[in-house]
Design an enzyme around this catalytic site. Structure first.
Site, PDB file in Angstrom:
ATOM      1  CD  GLU A 160      -2.975  -0.998   2.306  1.00 54.42           C
ATOM      2  OE1 GLU A 160      -4.058  -1.569   2.165  1.00 54.42           O
ATOM      3  OE2 GLU A 160      -2.666  -0.392   3.346  1.00 54.42           O
ATOM      4  CB  CYS A 177       2.735   8.133   2.642  1.00 54.53           C
ATOM      5  SG  CYS A 177       3.121   7.023   4.002  1.00 54.53           S
ATOM      6  CB  CYS A 185       7.169  -4.094   9.672  1.00 56.70           C
ATOM      7  SG  CYS A 185       8.567  -3.333  10.537  1.00 56.70           S
ATOM      8  CB  CYS A 237       5.670  -1.066  16.711  1.00 59.33           C
ATOM      9  SG  CYS A 237       7.413  -0.792  16.294  1.00 59.33           S
ATOM     10  CB  CYS A 248       2.480  -0.474  13.859  1.00 57.94           C
ATOM     11  SG  CYS A 248       2.817  -0.397  12.097  1.00 57.94           S
ATOM     12  CB  SER A 260       9.488   7.574   9.363  1.00 56.77           C
ATOM     13  OG  SER A 260       9.098   7.252  10.667  1.00 56.77           O
ATOM     14  CB  SER A 284       9.621   5.777  15.383  1.00 57.84           C
ATOM     15  OG  SER A 284       9.030   6.163  14.170  1.00 57.84           O
ATOM     16  CG  LEU A 285      12.174   8.847  21.591  1.00 61.41           C
ATOM     17  CD1 LEU A 285      13.483   8.070  21.519  1.00 61.41           C
ATOM     18  CD2 LEU A 285      12.447  10.286  22.054  1.00 61.41           C
ATOM     19  CG  HIS A 286       6.825   5.868  19.278  1.00 59.41           C
ATOM     20  ND1 HIS A 286       6.357   6.983  18.620  1.00 59.41           N
ATOM     21  CD2 HIS A 286       7.063   4.950  18.293  1.00 59.41           C
ATOM     22  CE1 HIS A 286       6.316   6.746  17.326  1.00 59.41           C
ATOM     23  NE2 HIS A 286       6.742   5.538  17.091  1.00 59.41           N
ATOM     24  CG  ASN A 327      -3.768   7.419  13.037  1.00 60.16           C
ATOM     25  OD1 ASN A 327      -4.577   8.334  13.187  1.00 60.16           O
ATOM     26  ND2 ASN A 327      -2.564   7.625  12.538  1.00 60.16           N
ATOM     27  CB  CYS A 375       0.957   7.383  10.941  1.00 61.81           C
ATOM     28  SG  CYS A 375       2.185   8.376  10.157  1.00 61.81           S
TER      29      CYS A 375
HETATM   30  N1  SAH Z   1       9.033   1.758  10.335  1.00 63.92           N
HETATM   31  C1  SAH Z   1       9.219   3.150  10.324  1.00 63.92           C
HETATM   32  C2  SAH Z   1       8.414   3.856   9.247  1.00 63.92           C
HETATM   33  C3  SAH Z   1       6.998   3.390   9.024  1.00 63.92           C
HETATM   34  S1  SAH Z   1       5.871   3.757  10.317  1.00 63.92           S
HETATM   35  C4  SAH Z   1       8.948   3.737  11.701  1.00 63.92           C
HETATM   36  O1  SAH Z   1       8.397   3.026  12.536  1.00 63.92           O
HETATM   37  O2  SAH Z   1       9.328   4.879  11.926  1.00 63.92           O
HETATM   38  C5  SAH Z   1       5.700   5.527  10.162  1.00 63.92           C
HETATM   39  C6  SAH Z   1       5.251   6.204  11.440  1.00 63.92           C
HETATM   40  O3  SAH Z   1       3.935   5.803  11.801  1.00 63.92           O
HETATM   41  C7  SAH Z   1       6.129   5.878  12.644  1.00 63.92           C
HETATM   42  O4  SAH Z   1       6.451   7.018  13.380  1.00 63.92           O
HETATM   43  C8  SAH Z   1       5.222   4.977  13.439  1.00 63.92           C
HETATM   44  O5  SAH Z   1       5.564   4.962  14.796  1.00 63.92           O
HETATM   45  C9  SAH Z   1       3.882   5.584  13.186  1.00 63.92           C
HETATM   46  N2  SAH Z   1       2.750   4.725  13.537  1.00 63.92           N
HETATM   47  C10 SAH Z   1       2.695   3.393  13.451  1.00 63.92           C
HETATM   48  N3  SAH Z   1       1.479   2.951  13.866  1.00 63.92           N
HETATM   49  C11 SAH Z   1       0.765   4.035  14.201  1.00 63.92           C
HETATM   50  C12 SAH Z   1      -0.560   4.242  14.689  1.00 63.92           C
HETATM   51  N4  SAH Z   1      -1.397   3.216  14.889  1.00 63.92           N
HETATM   52  N5  SAH Z   1      -0.962   5.497  14.931  1.00 63.92           N
HETATM   53  C13 SAH Z   1      -0.129   6.553  14.715  1.00 63.92           C
HETATM   54  N6  SAH Z   1       1.122   6.424  14.241  1.00 63.92           N
HETATM   55  C14 SAH Z   1       1.568   5.182  13.997  1.00 63.92           C
HETATM   56 FE1  SF4 Z   2       7.458  -1.589  11.598  1.00 61.15          FE
HETATM   57 FE2  SF4 Z   2       7.393   1.095  11.845  1.00 61.15          FE
HETATM   58 FE3  SF4 Z   2       5.160  -0.400  12.176  1.00 61.15          FE
HETATM   59 FE4  SF4 Z   2       7.111  -0.510  13.990  1.00 61.15          FE
HETATM   60  S1  SF4 Z   2       5.849   1.286  13.475  1.00 61.15           S
HETATM   61  S2  SF4 Z   2       5.994  -2.270  13.129  1.00 61.15           S
HETATM   62  S3  SF4 Z   2       8.904  -0.334  12.714  1.00 61.15           S
HETATM   63  S4  SF4 Z   2       6.317  -0.164  10.304  1.00 61.15           S
END
Ligand code: SAH
Ligand code: SF4
Length: 352
Positions: free
Chosen positions: A100, A113, A120, A124, A127, A201, A224-226, A298, A341
């Site tokens: 996608e 994007c 992946c 996480c 995600c 990212s 992506s620190l979080h 999200n 995202c």
């Molecule tokens: N793998 C990389 C890039 C793809 S994800 C990464 O993790 O940075 C792109 C961004 O979307 C990242 O900052 C990720 O933390 C964020 N993301 C993933 N799931 C999300 C969600 N459910 N709501 C908001 N942001 C999310």
């Molecule tokens: Fe992979 Fe980024 Fe999603 Fe984490 S947030 S599972 S690194 S795509």
């Protein structure tokens, strides 16, 4: 493009070849090296995949090119569009896998994007891509093809593009294809997109990141620190948190750089949004030149996480701002078509 649609092409898929490799192929075939520049201009400037239309190349050469190389772009299998014009596509790849990518319109500049992997491995917990598991890396051409297909949605030929590597997958777990694609995106001949309009990212894999930044020093980096403490980061990003400690990541981004980093921080109610979390984050990031992007999580099917209330979000933001930090809040577009995202999941969720 479907498996079985076409005969085998001995030279392979043109979008997977860099300029130098293509030049070598062409010279070996008896064509001049400059024909590779012409091919690149047709593929990435004119965005014309049909070899028979490459009119500045001799007809006999076009014939041999068409017999040697495949130049077909992947098929858009599904497309969805939200009320603001955000469009998500599912591209069907040669091996049948789906990936996608999203086009987001903007004033004079749209944003694309793109994904770098099918699924992946990082898993996480918030995600949708992570929930799919890992299937495979995308090739350089499969990364470039997303841009070429989505650029068709641009209203005018001259409209400029931002590219964000924020779709499916972790870009720095696929560094060769990502850097190859960056070279074509930023190159001339190529797409000629200024590198400062491209954002990668990443969860932070410091070795490939250092190489990428050395080759493309003006590409923007979002980390992506979080979380500002290891326990919370491990809870949210169980594998990524094992790669480097927060201290190591912050030390890396404390070094002099062309552009300050953007720290991404997904806000998840009850997990990382308390006043104490905000204060700790402020204390850790205050010494580092950079911005913070807060992303209310999200919704992802099957995942219980929810965004904080507006009041809780506001308190969090104020604590960071009053510590002198530069903070933005990402209001995701396309949530209703599952294209914001972290919501991309190929076909796993069947939600296109
Ligand atoms: N793998 C990389 C890039 C793809 S994800 C990464 O993790 O940075 C792109 C961004 O979307 C990242 O900052 C990720 O933390 C964020 N993301 C993933 N799931 C999300 C969600 N459910 N709501 C908001 N942001 C999310
Ligand atoms: Fe992979 Fe980024 Fe999603 Fe984490 S947030 S599972 S690194 S795509």
């Amino acid at each position: 493009m479907n498996a079985g649609d076409k005969p085998a092409f001995p030279g392979g898929w043109l979008y997977d070849l860099d300029r130098v490799t293509l030049g070598r192929h062409l010279v070996a075939m008896g064509l001049p090296d400059y024909a590779a520049t012409q091919v690149f201009q047709w593929l990435y400037k004119q965005r014309e995949p049909e070899i028979s239309n490459w009119t500045n190349i001799a007809r006999a050469h076009r014939k041999v090119l068409a017999e040697t190389f495949c130049s077909t772009l992947p098929r858009v299998e599904k497309e969805s569009r939200d009320s603001a014009g955000t469009r998500k596509i599912l591209l069907r790849l040669l091996d049948g896998k789906g990936v996608e990518a999203v086009w987001i319109p903007g004033e004079g500049r749209s944003t694309i994007c793109i994904s770098t992997q099918v699924g992946c491995v990082m898993g996480c917990s918030f995600c949708a891509t992570g929930a799919m598991g890992f299937e495979r890396n995308l090739s350089m051409g499969e990364i470039l093809a997303q841009v070429l297909v989505l650029a068709r949605f641009q209203s005018e030929a001259g409209e400029r593009l931002n590219i964000v590597f924020m779709g499916m997958g972790e870009p720095l777990l696929n560094p060769r294809a990502v850097m190859g694609a960056l070279a074509v995106m930023t190159g001339d001949p190529g797409m000629r997109i200024p590198d400062r309009h491209i954002t990668i990212s990443t969860v932070g894999l410091l070795e490939p990141l250092a190489e990428l930044e050395q080759r493309f020093p003006r590409v923007r980096i979002s980390l992506s620190l979080h979380a500002a403490d290891e326990a919370t980061r491990r809870r949210l990003m169980p594998k990524a948190a094992l790669l480097h400690s927060i201290d190591q990541l912050l030390a890396y981004f404390s070094q002099p750089r062309h552009f300050p980093v953007t720290f991404e921080y997904v806000l998840i109610r009850g997990i990382n949004t308390s006043r104490a979390h905000a204060r700790r984050l402020a204390a850790r990031l205050a010494p580092i030149p950079g911005k913070i992007n807060l992303i209310p999580v999200n919704p992802v099917p099957g995942c219980p996480f929810a965004a904080p209330s507006p009041a809780e979000e506001d308190t969090f933001l104020r604590i960071l701002v009053s510590a002198g930090l530069s903070v933005t809040v990402r209001r995701s577009r396309g949530r209703d078509i599952q294209s914001a995202c972290g919501q991309l999941a190929g076909e796993a969720g069947g939600r296109v």
